[in-house]
Design a protein around this motif. Structure first.
Motif, PDB file in Angstrom:
ATOM      1  N   TRP A  43       0.810  -1.232   0.000  1.00  0.00           N
ATOM      2  CA  TRP A  43       0.000   0.000   0.000  1.00  0.00           C
ATOM      3  C   TRP A  43       0.839   1.277   0.000  1.00  0.00           C
ATOM      4  N   PHE A  44       2.111   1.188   0.415  1.00  0.00           N
ATOM      5  CA  PHE A  44       2.985   2.361   0.491  1.00  0.00           C
ATOM      6  C   PHE A  44       3.504   2.672  -0.916  1.00  0.00           C
ATOM      7  N   LEU A 109      -1.750  10.688  10.081  1.00  0.00           N
ATOM      8  CA  LEU A 109      -0.503  10.876   9.340  1.00  0.00           C
ATOM      9  C   LEU A 109      -0.195  12.370   9.296  1.00  0.00           C
ATOM     10  N   THR A 110       1.020  12.749   9.699  1.00  0.00           N
ATOM     11  CA  THR A 110       1.495  14.110   9.516  1.00  0.00           C
ATOM     12  C   THR A 110       2.746  14.060   8.649  1.00  0.00           C
ATOM     13  N   HIS A 111       2.642  14.621   7.448  1.00  0.00           N
ATOM     14  CA  HIS A 111       3.739  14.657   6.481  1.00  0.00           C
ATOM     15  C   HIS A 111       4.251  16.094   6.427  1.00  0.00           C
ATOM     16  N   GLY A 125      -1.980  11.600  -3.272  1.00  0.00           N
ATOM     17  CA  GLY A 125      -1.228  10.355  -3.240  1.00  0.00           C
ATOM     18  C   GLY A 125      -1.475   9.575  -1.957  1.00  0.00           C
ATOM     19  N   TRP A 126      -1.406  10.269  -0.812  1.00  0.00           N
ATOM     20  CA  TRP A 126      -1.650   9.582   0.463  1.00  0.00           C
ATOM     21  C   TRP A 126      -3.103   9.134   0.590  1.00  0.00           C
ATOM     22  N   LEU A 130      -3.857   5.449   1.658  1.00  0.00           N
ATOM     23  CA  LEU A 130      -4.602   5.139   2.876  1.00  0.00           C
ATOM     24  C   LEU A 130      -5.880   4.361   2.568  1.00  0.00           C
ATOM     25  N   THR A 131      -6.490   4.639   1.428  1.00  0.00           N
ATOM     26  CA  THR A 131      -7.642   3.846   1.006  1.00  0.00           C
ATOM     27  C   THR A 131      -7.211   2.401   0.739  1.00  0.00           C
ATOM     28  N   THR A 132      -6.039   2.236   0.128  1.00  0.00           N
ATOM     29  CA  THR A 132      -5.510   0.901  -0.135  1.00  0.00           C
ATOM     30  C   THR A 132      -5.142   0.197   1.168  1.00  0.00           C
ATOM     31  N   LEU A 133      -4.551   0.930   2.111  1.00  0.00           N
ATOM     32  CA  LEU A 133      -4.230   0.363   3.426  1.00  0.00           C
ATOM     33  C   LEU A 133      -5.488  -0.153   4.115  1.00  0.00           C
TER      34      LEU A 133
END
Length: 284
Positions: A43-44, A109-111, A125-126, A130-133
């Motif tokens: 997922w990443f 998540l903090t990017h 992108g995230w 995150l949907t895939t995770l």
């Protein structure tokens, strides 16, 4: 299309993207998906190796990018199972916080990064990751649905990343826009030129103009990267298409003018012009 809990804040030249997701799984299961390279790879956005301890080394290998260009390194900054996992990725920092939430978990998540105008690319992108995770944790399919631009443009609007700024330049008062686009420079250039071949001294093609900004003689052209023209004896408009984040080219547009140049009016005119361009690129 995406939760309003996603936020973008900028301070001291660094920007923080914060995304919250509620997951129907306990923190221990979420922790495994965040830290086990075999699960991360599903997922990443890159393959990962990790020494799971503060100070531990990490490598990120981008799929489809050959050689050293596709490899980045990082360092684990926090590894507190099952509560906090954080690490550097090049010049960026990623912080994953997991807290119990009923029978599931809240993942934050903090990017943190330097390129504010890449914020919509990172967020879209995230969002996909995150949907895939979530699907991976649910035991469902983990094929990623790549954003074709709609999600990116929604985040540009939500984070107000299309706004320009007034500035004083050596050439006089001016305005500046920086806008991530969703198509590569060649596609943007083709949209702007509409089949014309601009040349120095010739009038700028209509696509590079805006209402109340006439297309005067071209002063610089380098397809598909740069076109500048004199719209006023004391003013220049310059379009530049640089390498961007995620989907496509990064547009940097500047206009300078004479003393008394109405920058507020210019900000409105160019904002509308650039957003029409972005909408055309999305439709294409």
């Amino acid at each position: 299309m995406h939760p309003h809990s996603d936020t973008l804040t900028t301070s001291d030249g660094r920007t923080a993207l914060r995304m919250e997701r509620r997951l129907a799984h306990p923190p221990e299961k979420v922790w495994s998906a965040l830290t086990d390279p075999a699960q991360l790879g599903r997922w990443f956005p890159s393959a990962v190796t990790v020494e799971l301890r503060p100070g531990g080394a990490m490598t990120f290998t981008m799929p489809g990018v050959p050689g050293a260009e596709g490899v980045m390194t990082g360092t684990v900054t926090d590894a507190d199972e099952p509560r906090l996992f954080a690490f550097t990725w090049g010049e960026d920092h990623l912080r994953w916080e997991i807290t119990p939430d009923g029978e599931g978990s809240l993942l934050i998540l903090t990017h943190t990064f330097g390129d504010r105008f890449g914020g919509a690319s990172f967020a879209s992108g995230w969002h996909v990751c995150l949907t895939t995770l979530s699907g991976l944790l649910d035991g469902g399919p983990t094929a990623m649905d790549r954003d074709m631009g709609e999600l990116h443009e929604a985040y540009v609007e939500q984070f107000d990343l299309g706004r320009g700024v007034a500035e004083e330049t050596p050439g006089g008062p001016g305005v500046r826009f920086e806008r991530q686009l969703i198509r590569p420079a060649e596609a943007v250039w083709a949209e702007l030129t509409a089949g014309e071949t601009p040349s120095v001294g010739a009038p700028a093609p209509e696509g590079f103009t805006a209402p109340e900004v006439p297309g005067g003689p071209v002063t610089e052209v380098r397809a598909p990267e740069v076109l500048a023209y004199r719209w006023h004896p004391e003013g220049i408009v310059r379009w530049e298409l640089r390498r961007g984040t995620g989907h496509g080219a990064r547009l940097v547009l500047t206009q300078t003018g004479p003393a008394g140049f109405d920058t507020d009016r210019a900000l409105t005119l160019w904002h509308d012009r650039i957003e029409r361009l972005a909408a055309r690129l999305l439709a294409d």
